[in-house]
Design an enzyme around this catalytic site. Structure first.
Site, PDB file in Angstrom:
ATOM      1  N   SER A   1      -1.417   1.297  -3.111  1.00 22.02           N
ATOM      2  CA  SER A   1      -1.545   2.475  -2.253  1.00 22.02           C
ATOM      3  C   SER A   1      -2.475   2.179  -1.099  1.00 22.02           C
ATOM      4  CB  SER A   1      -2.111   3.646  -3.065  1.00 22.02           C
ATOM      5  OG  SER A   1      -2.536   4.701  -2.225  1.00 22.02           O
TER       6      SER A   1
ATOM      7  N   TYR B   1      -8.730   6.881  -8.175  1.00 21.44           N
ATOM      8  CA  TYR B   1      -7.420   6.323  -7.824  1.00 21.44           C
ATOM      9  C   TYR B   1      -7.572   5.212  -6.801  1.00 21.44           C
ATOM     10  CZ  TYR B   1      -2.584   6.151  -6.140  1.00 21.44           C
ATOM     11  OH  TYR B   1      -1.320   5.737  -5.780  1.00 21.44           O
TER      12      TYR B   1
END
Length: 246
Positions: free
Chosen positions: A144, A157
């Site tokens: 990501s 995350y």
């Protein structure tokens, strides 16, 4: 017509929905036999139905990736049945909390790291011998942009994806002189349940679909792919090399 991934065995994690689901279907259409893992049996059965519609085949493995012994058993089972693994797509991941760092409990942080980092570490440990038995082992991990942007309010995350990137890059260096190729894929904002959770006010119709993304992951899993230790950015359609901060 010969399919480019005929007779190849592909393990896809988080295959019950989103990018994992779409990638498993795309790999199956290209001829690969899919070993699909996810926590939900129902989602895996839906995947199996879709794969069989196009004449493909799949082995369903309900598995919580925090079960490290379960990953080891999966590796042993693949060794016994096939003696190799050609493709590993490390897609499974969790978003975790959207909150300031100081408000996040340690257990919550550890839960995110367990799925996004430790599970992939165990997959690497258990699947590397099988991937090296392939004539062209390929591993792709889904990352990501949050990893390099250090995005605020999703620190577990972001940190987990940064750790995953470093883990994959180190593995790529360790295996650079073998037939195994290891790379990362950044899909960016995609029409998935995770994205909807993070950005509930966003119009999903403005985003590309997992099926569109999967078409770019499949070539990275093919024997013809020769790059390793690279980062494919879907939004810009660019294969990138990592470099130190300027």
């Amino acid at each position: 017509m010969t399919k480019p991934l005929a007779d190849r065995i592909a393990l896809v994690t988080g295959a019950s929905r989103g990018i994992g689901y779409a990638t498993a279907i795309a790999l199956a259409k290209a001829g690969a036999h899919i070993v699909a893992t996810a926590r939900t049996q129902g989602g895996l059965e839906e995947l199996d139905d879709e794969i069989r519609k196009d004449g493909g085949s799949a082995t369903l493995v309900p598995l919580n990736l925090t079960d490290s012994d379960g990953i080891a058993r999966l590796g042993a089972g693949l060794h016994e049945r096939y003696g190799k693994l050609d493709i590993l797509v490390g897609n499974a991941g969790v978003l975790g909390p959207s909150s300031p760092i100081g408000h996040i409990e340690l257990k919550t942080f550890n839960d995110v790291m367990a799925v996004n980092v430790s599970a992939n570490f165990q997959l690497i440990r258990c699947m590397e011998p099988l991937l090296k038995q392939s004539d062209a082992g390929r591993a792709v991990f889904i990352t990501s942009g949050a990893a390099n942007k250090a995005t605020a309010y999703v620190s577990p995350y972001a940190a987990s994806k940064a750790a995953l990137e470093t883990l994959a890059r180190a593995w790529a260096q360790e295996t650079a002189n073998t037939k195994l190729r290891v790379n990362l894929f950044n899909p960016g904002p995609i029409r998935t349940r995770m994205r909807a959770t993070l950005m509930p006010g966003e119009d999903p119709a403005t985003l590309d679909t997992p099926e569109q993304v999967a078409e770019f992951i499949v070539p990275m899993c093919a024997p013809a792919w020769t790059e390793t230790g690279k980062f494919y950015d879907y939004k810009t359609r660019t294969l990138m090399s990592f470099r130190a901060p300027a």
